[in-house]
Design an enzyme around this catalytic site. Structure first.
Site, PDB file in Angstrom:
ATOM      1  N   ASP A  34       0.876  -1.170   0.000  1.00 52.24           N
ATOM      2  CA  ASP A  34       0.000   0.000   0.000  1.00 52.24           C
ATOM      3  C   ASP A  34       0.914   1.221   0.000  1.00 52.24           C
ATOM      4  O   ASP A  34       1.821   1.311   0.828  1.00 52.24           O
ATOM      5  CB  ASP A  34      -0.888  -0.026   1.250  1.00 52.24           C
ATOM      6  CG  ASP A  34      -2.018   0.973   1.198  1.00 52.24           C
ATOM      7  OD1 ASP A  34      -1.779   2.136   0.794  1.00 52.24           O
ATOM      8  OD2 ASP A  34      -3.141   0.615   1.585  1.00 52.24           O
ATOM      9  N   ILE A  35       0.712   2.169  -0.916  1.00 51.34           N
ATOM     10  CA  ILE A  35       1.585   3.349  -0.986  1.00 51.34           C
ATOM     11  C   ILE A  35       1.245   4.378   0.089  1.00 51.34           C
ATOM     12  O   ILE A  35       2.004   5.320   0.301  1.00 51.34           O
ATOM     13  CB  ILE A  35       1.588   4.000  -2.383  1.00 51.34           C
ATOM     14  CG1 ILE A  35       0.203   4.497  -2.768  1.00 51.34           C
ATOM     15  CG2 ILE A  35       2.167   3.041  -3.416  1.00 51.34           C
ATOM     16  CD1 ILE A  35       0.186   5.339  -4.036  1.00 51.34           C
ATOM     17  N   VAL A  99     -11.739   1.299  -2.777  1.00 52.12           N
ATOM     18  CA  VAL A  99     -11.427   0.796  -4.115  1.00 52.12           C
ATOM     19  C   VAL A  99     -12.284  -0.447  -4.329  1.00 52.12           C
ATOM     20  O   VAL A  99     -12.214  -1.400  -3.540  1.00 52.12           O
ATOM     21  CB  VAL A  99      -9.928   0.458  -4.269  1.00 52.12           C
ATOM     22  CG1 VAL A  99      -9.656  -0.140  -5.644  1.00 52.12           C
ATOM     23  CG2 VAL A  99      -9.076   1.694  -4.040  1.00 52.12           C
ATOM     24  N   HIS A 103      -9.928  -6.571  -2.047  1.00 54.82           N
ATOM     25  CA  HIS A 103      -8.555  -6.529  -1.555  1.00 54.82           C
ATOM     26  C   HIS A 103      -8.547  -6.757  -0.051  1.00 54.82           C
ATOM     27  O   HIS A 103      -9.468  -6.393   0.652  1.00 54.82           O
ATOM     28  CB  HIS A 103      -7.850  -5.225  -1.926  1.00 54.82           C
ATOM     29  CG  HIS A 103      -8.526  -3.981  -1.456  1.00 54.82           C
ATOM     30  ND1 HIS A 103      -9.683  -3.497  -2.029  1.00 54.82           N
ATOM     31  CD2 HIS A 103      -8.192  -3.100  -0.481  1.00 54.82           C
ATOM     32  CE1 HIS A 103     -10.047  -2.369  -1.431  1.00 54.82           C
ATOM     33  NE2 HIS A 103      -9.155  -2.112  -0.480  1.00 54.82           N
ATOM     34  N   HIS A 105      -6.177  -6.221   3.357  1.00 51.59           N
ATOM     35  CA  HIS A 105      -5.058  -5.494   3.954  1.00 51.59           C
ATOM     36  C   HIS A 105      -4.339  -6.423   4.935  1.00 51.59           C
ATOM     37  O   HIS A 105      -4.973  -7.035   5.785  1.00 51.59           O
ATOM     38  CB  HIS A 105      -5.561  -4.282   4.744  1.00 51.59           C
ATOM     39  CG  HIS A 105      -6.273  -3.266   3.918  1.00 51.59           C
ATOM     40  ND1 HIS A 105      -5.658  -2.131   3.456  1.00 51.59           N
ATOM     41  CD2 HIS A 105      -7.552  -3.217   3.478  1.00 51.59           C
ATOM     42  CE1 HIS A 105      -6.533  -1.416   2.771  1.00 51.59           C
ATOM     43  NE2 HIS A 105      -7.695  -2.056   2.767  1.00 51.59           N
TER      44      HIS A 105
END
Length: 142
Positions: A34-35, A99, A103, A105
């Site tokens: 994750d950026i 998003v 996904h 995390h």
């Protein structure tokens, strides 16, 4: 239910249109940093199958995501000498999803250190590169 959007950011990452700090990939999943991490080593695990979230993914594709999540969690605990690991997954806007491509995390945690707020800061490129290297090395040891 809302249809899957082929132009979401993770679909673009899967097609190679956007870059990512890839740490793991197989024919079914991709895992990348994750950026805007909430903790050092914060990684996202996504299916390659087009799935908006857990409510519409087929079972077999979801099982691949679950297996990869476990692999990444074990590597993250080792790579960051973590005391624990937080796993989070959100579904639809009311559930916290931002998003709309499924996904998960994976966040290595240190005792007594809180997670940063979501999307609070973009991490430095060199730090992300270092974290990716640590995870990739830990994955080789599993």
């Amino acid at each position: 239910m809302t249809a899957y959007d082929n132009n979401n950011v993770f679909a673009k990452i899967l097609r190679g249109e956007f870059p990512c700090y890839k740490v793991y990939e197989n024919e079914h999943v991709l895992a990348f940093l994750d950026i805007m991490p909430r903790a050092p080593g914060h990684t996202l695990v996504i299916p390659k199958a087009p799935a908006r979230n857990i409510l519409d993914i087929n079972e077999e594709d979801y099982l691949h995501v679950a297996r990869a999540t476990r692999i990444i969690a074990r590597a993250a605990k080792t790579a960051f000498n973590a005391d624990g690991v937080t796993i989070q997954q959100f579904n639809e806007a009311a559930g916290g999803q931002v998003v709309f491509h499924l996904h998960v995390h994976v966040m290595p945690r240190q005792e007594g250190i809180a997670l940063l707020p979501p999307a609070s800061r973009r991490e430095d490129v060199k730090v992300l590169e270092d974290h990716a290297d640590k995870l990739i090395s830990a994955l080789k040891g599993l």
